[in-house]
Structure formats: C-alpha cells, structure tokens
Design a protein around this motif. Structure first.
Motif, mmCIF file in Angstrom:
data_model
loop_
_atom_site.group_PDB
_atom_site.id
_atom_site.type_symbol
_atom_site.label_atom_id
_atom_site.label_comp_id
_atom_site.label_asym_id
_atom_site.label_seq_id
_atom_site.Cartn_x
_atom_site.Cartn_y
_atom_site.Cartn_z
ATOM 1 N N UNK A 7 17.085 -10.539 -15.184
ATOM 2 C CA UNK A 7 16.143 -10.616 -14.055
ATOM 3 C C UNK A 7 16.823 -11.190 -12.816
ATOM 4 N N UNK A 8 17.489 -12.309 -13.002
ATOM 5 C CA UNK A 8 18.087 -13.022 -11.864
ATOM 6 C C UNK A 8 19.117 -12.153 -11.144
ATOM 7 N N UNK A 9 19.945 -11.462 -11.923
ATOM 8 C CA UNK A 9 20.985 -10.650 -11.281
ATOM 9 C C UNK A 9 20.380 -9.483 -10.526
ATOM 10 N N UNK A 10 19.364 -8.849 -11.082
ATOM 11 C CA UNK A 10 18.696 -7.750 -10.373
ATOM 12 C C UNK A 10 18.148 -8.270 -9.043
ATOM 13 N N UNK A 11 17.507 -9.431 -9.123
ATOM 14 C CA UNK A 11 16.909 -10.047 -7.934
ATOM 15 C C UNK A 11 17.984 -10.375 -6.903
ATOM 16 N N UNK A 12 19.113 -10.819 -7.384
ATOM 17 C CA UNK A 12 20.251 -11.191 -6.527
ATOM 18 C C UNK A 12 20.798 -9.969 -5.779
ATOM 19 N N UNK A 13 21.025 -8.863 -6.509
ATOM 20 C CA UNK A 13 21.543 -7.666 -5.814
ATOM 21 C C UNK A 13 20.557 -7.237 -4.729
ATOM 22 N N UNK A 14 19.268 -7.300 -5.061
ATOM 23 C CA UNK A 14 18.250 -6.865 -4.109
ATOM 24 C C UNK A 14 18.082 -7.867 -2.965
ATOM 25 N N UNK A 15 18.651 -9.057 -3.105
ATOM 26 C CA UNK A 15 18.581 -10.060 -2.042
ATOM 27 C C UNK A 15 19.640 -9.820 -0.969
ATOM 28 N N UNK B 59 8.179 -22.362 -13.280
ATOM 29 C CA UNK B 59 7.517 -23.511 -12.632
ATOM 30 C C UNK B 59 6.312 -23.054 -11.827
ATOM 31 N N UNK B 60 5.884 -21.815 -12.033
ATOM 32 C CA UNK B 60 4.701 -21.305 -11.330
ATOM 33 C C UNK B 60 4.991 -20.879 -9.903
ATOM 34 N N UNK B 61 6.270 -20.702 -9.556
ATOM 35 C CA UNK B 61 6.629 -20.302 -8.193
ATOM 36 C C UNK B 61 6.814 -18.781 -8.145
ATOM 37 N N UNK B 62 6.735 -18.236 -6.930
ATOM 38 C CA UNK B 62 7.000 -16.806 -6.744
ATOM 39 C C UNK B 62 8.299 -16.686 -5.950
ATOM 40 N N UNK B 63 9.376 -16.267 -6.593
ATOM 41 C CA UNK B 63 10.666 -16.242 -5.893
ATOM 42 C C UNK B 63 10.738 -15.143 -4.845
ATOM 43 N N UNK B 64 11.447 -15.419 -3.756
ATOM 44 C CA UNK B 64 11.649 -14.380 -2.743
ATOM 45 C C UNK B 64 13.117 -14.180 -2.367
ATOM 46 N N UNK B 65 13.995 -15.102 -2.754
ATOM 47 C CA UNK B 65 15.423 -14.977 -2.433
ATOM 48 C C UNK B 65 16.223 -15.809 -3.427
ATOM 49 N N UNK B 66 17.388 -15.305 -3.850
ATOM 50 C CA UNK B 66 18.238 -16.113 -4.713
ATOM 51 C C UNK B 66 19.714 -15.918 -4.429
ATOM 52 N N UNK B 67 20.490 -16.949 -4.722
ATOM 53 C CA UNK B 67 21.942 -16.857 -4.709
ATOM 54 C C UNK B 67 22.484 -17.301 -6.068
ATOM 55 N N UNK B 68 23.413 -16.536 -6.587
ATOM 56 C CA UNK B 68 24.089 -16.832 -7.855
ATOM 57 C C UNK B 68 25.271 -17.749 -7.549
ATOM 58 N N UNK B 69 25.305 -18.927 -8.140
ATOM 59 C CA UNK B 69 26.466 -19.775 -7.902
ATOM 60 C C UNK B 69 27.289 -20.039 -9.166
ATOM 61 N N UNK B 70 27.134 -19.188 -10.171
ATOM 62 C CA UNK B 70 28.116 -19.177 -11.246
ATOM 63 C C UNK B 70 29.458 -18.806 -10.590
ATOM 64 N N UNK C 246 25.125 -14.156 5.465
ATOM 65 C CA UNK C 246 25.223 -13.021 6.396
ATOM 66 C C UNK C 246 24.802 -11.704 5.759
ATOM 67 N N UNK C 247 24.720 -11.679 4.442
ATOM 68 C CA UNK C 247 24.359 -10.445 3.732
ATOM 69 C C UNK C 247 22.897 -10.413 3.310
ATOM 70 N N UNK C 248 22.151 -11.488 3.567
ATOM 71 C CA UNK C 248 20.766 -11.550 3.075
ATOM 72 C C UNK C 248 19.979 -10.349 3.583
ATOM 73 N N UNK C 249 19.283 -9.720 2.660
ATOM 74 C CA UNK C 249 18.431 -8.566 2.984
ATOM 75 C C UNK C 249 17.074 -9.094 3.411
ATOM 76 N N UNK C 250 16.960 -9.439 4.676
ATOM 77 C CA UNK C 250 15.741 -10.080 5.175
ATOM 78 C C UNK C 250 14.519 -9.161 5.119
#
Lengths: 209, 205
Positions: B76-84, B151-162, B183-187
């Motif tokens: 999930x997180x990685x999909x969200x990250x690419x789309x971010x 935690x009951x939040x609705x995420x809208x943006x993420x960065x992977x820091x692995x 600079x790459x954020x898909x606003x």
C-alpha cells in the motif's frame, strides 16, 4: 572535506582495523567502506560530539555506560550505540576471513548450543535475513553462559539486556546497498565468509571470565 | 500459487523522475524488486493460507499484524508513494494549499516541517501528511511499514525514507533526496486526495 577532530572532541572515530579495500575481494567494496565508515560511522561520532557540546551527554560516561544507562535519552542512545555497534562490526570481520574451528572455545560452545557451527550459521543467517527494517543481529553470551542470537531495530545493542556480545552483523540497507543492492541474502553470505573467528573466540574467552 | 495481489502499474515511465533525482535504476530496484517483492511474498503467504480471505490490501493494513501487516502495508505504502510524485510538479494548489496555510502558517512552513520529520526519522520508515477526524492536516511518522490509517487518519502524501529509496542516487545524503522529493510532489494528486478525504469525513457525520 574530512572533518578534523578537534582537541576538545570527547568521542573519536576508532581506526578501521584494515585498509578500505581490504574486504573488497570478500564482497564489501572500498566504496561501501568509504560511506559506511567514512560517512555513517563518522557521522554518528560527529553528532554525538555535537550533543556533548550542547550538554546533552552524561559526563564521564563511556559509550558502553551510555548504552547501558536507562536514563540516556533516545537520541544520545542511538548515537552512542551506533558508534559502538559499528566499531564492533568492523572488528567482527577480517580480510582473509576464517572458519570457526570446532575445537576452539567458541566452537565448542556453539556445538553445545546449536548442535554444530553450521547450524549456528544457518540460524544466524535466518535471523539476519528475516529482520524487517534497519537493525543488528548479534551473537552473545547470556547470564547462563550460553550463546544466544538476538536481534533488534536500529541501534539495538544486547548489552542493554545484560548480554555480552561476541559477533554482530549490520542489516541496515546502507551496509549492502552499494554492493548487493536489495539482495541482503547475498550480503549476509559474504559477511559469513568474512567473520574474524579469532576475534570472536577472543571475545568469547574474555567474556566467559 | 496465488496471484490474488497485484503490483499496480507505475504511474509514469521508469525514467520519468530522472531529472528530478530519482533514477531509472532506483525505480528498477525500488519498484521492480522491493515493491514487487512484497507483492510476491504476500501472494506466497496467501498460498500458505496465512492471509484472511476476501481482505483487500487496505483492510489488511487496518487489521492485520506481524508479517502479513508488514507486507500489505509496504504494498500500500509504495503504491501511495509512487502516486505522490509526478515528473512535472506544478506546486501546491487549491483547497489543500489553503488548508496547509491554515494549519502551518504557509506551504513553505509545512514543507520545512515535513522535511525535518523526514530528515530526523531514525531508521527505516515513512513520513505522512494526513487529514485527521477533526479535519486538521497532521504530519506523522513511523517505523518500517507504518501507515497512519491505523490511527484513524486519512493519508494524502507520503515519503519513503528507507535507505533503499535513496541509496542508489544520493547514497547517505537523505537530505538531498528529501529536497528532490519535495520538488517532485504531485500536488494535483494531493489536492484530489485532500478533497476526497474532506468529503469522506463530511459524509460520516
């Protein structure tokens, strides 16, 4: 530009026990050492000295004291333990590598606790490969004088659990991403062949006293 | 063999982010090995009967634990990250921009705080911008496969820091990677997610 150690720096980066390219044939390149030792390990030393100058590090405490002290803040613990862990890691390896002798003191104990040295190695590899996220896997002597494998996240150090470590592997991705990219398994295999068993045996016999 | 779970298509070509500092080699590993690997392993666990039937990735993120949670959340997180991210970011816009100004004083201040959290996180993990139940935008971070939906939040943006996210291109310099990411954020996508999140919260009242 390499940071110059200032006379008043309390913590220093220990010397690498071998040349930067000494492990290259064994799968840990000079470039990895330049980053892993020269940037990551050196960086922890620099940052702990900065914390010290800000008055955030207990006076007269060694790295080991800071690691064992429950009162140490998370930030200082992370830095102190990462310095200690990396030093221990470098010293856990040697260019020529070696095999664990069954009749060495540590070999005999590994046979008692794991049935054979090979079974210990398989177990250690399994833990190192299975650890999710950044961390360290350790072989240590416990209070009952048995050898145990433990692992933990990030800056984990088994001295906090009252164990006496004798061997460690770093499984943070920076340990292997230059040379093996995502293949942690390949890195672990290389590490096993680089283990400095003389040093491990020395630590074991000292730790048993 | 199970192939219940699929690796979503990358929303851009693998070299699309090169100019922005994320090379095609990074994508080959990050998407092609790490992200794909989580999908493969979750399918293997499914074939072993270890994954609750009829559970979507999102449901697994919310309810699973241990190994299954790690795999599902990383997918999930990685999909969200690419789309971010997007090759050509057009800057913060619309309702989310106004909300960021309300919450942080300015978009720049939000960016500064987000960068600080991303730079300061020790070890592997993720940093998220999410909408909470009070409709406030909050930055949270957590280890490994951390996902704020728990935690009951609705995420809208993420960065992977692995470290695998930046070690090919920036080596140990996480700060440089974070700057590139900003600079790459898909606003546009962030705005879309923000509006969806607000609507979801309104419809729950």
């Amino acid at each position: 530009m390499a940071a110059e150690a200032k006379a008043e720096d309390r913590f220093t980066l220990p010397k690498l026990p071998y040349a930067e390219d000494a492990l290259a044939k064994g799968g840990i390149s000079k470039e990895t050492i330049q980053y892993h030792y020269g940037k990551h390990h050196a960086g922890y030393v620099r940052k702990l000295n900065a914390q010290d100058k800000d008055g955030k590090v207990k006076k007269d405490a060694s790295l080991e004291d800071l690691i064992k002290d429950q009162e140490t803040s998370d930030k200082v613990f992370n830095l102190a333990a990462q310095i200690w862990n990396h030093t221990f890691y470098w010293e856990s390896m040697a260019p020529a590598g070696s095999k664990c002798k069954d009749d060495s003191e540590v070999g005999k104990q590994l046979i008692k606790d794991f049935e054979s040295v090979d079974k210990f190695i398989e177990a250690f590899k399994g833990r190192a490969g299975g650890h999710f996220g950044s961390g360290w896997v350790w072989l240590s002597i416990n209070a009952e004088k048995k050898l145990v494998i433990t692992e933990g996240h990030d800056a984990f150090n088994p001295m906090k659990d009252g164990l006496t470590p004798i061997l460690t592997i770093d499984v943070w991705e920076h340990a292997y991403y230059i040379d093996q990219r995502n293949s942690r398994g390949a890195y672990i295999g290389k590490f096993i062949d680089l283990i400095n068993w003389d040093k491990v045996n020395e630590r074991y016999t000292a730790g048993c006293k | 063999m199970s192939n219940r779970f699929k690796l979503p298509a990358l929303p851009f070509d693998k070299n699309a982010l090169e100019k922005g500092g994320i090379s095609s080699e990074t994508i080959d590993y990050h998407y092609g090995k790490h992200h794909a690997g989580y999908v493969r392993k979750l399918n293997a666990a499914d074939a072993d009967g270890k994954v609750p039937q009829n559970a979507s990735i999102e449901q697994l993120v919310l309810t699973a634990n241990g190994k299954i949670f790690n795999l599902a959340a990383q997918i999930y997180n990685h999909t969200f990250y690419w789309e971010s991210m997007a090759p050509k970011s057009k800057g913060c816009r619309g309702n989310v921009c106004k909300a960021l100004e309300n919450e942080f004083g300015s978009c720049q201040e939000f960016v500064a705080q987000f960068k600080a959290r991303a730079g300061g996180h020790f070890g592997s993990g993720w940093v998220w911008l999410s909408l909470n139940k009070q409709r406030k935008l909050v930055i949270t971070d957590g280890h490994d496969a951390f996902n704020p939906m728990r935690d009951g939040l609705i995420p809208i943006l993420t960065i992977d820091i692995w470290e695998h996210a930046y070690y090919v291109d920036q080596r140990n310099n996480r700060g440089a990677y974070i700057n590139n990411f900003i600079s790459l954020i898909n606003w546009e996508r962030v705005e879309q997610r923000y509006n969806d999140a607000v609507n979801r919260l309104k419809s729950n009242l």
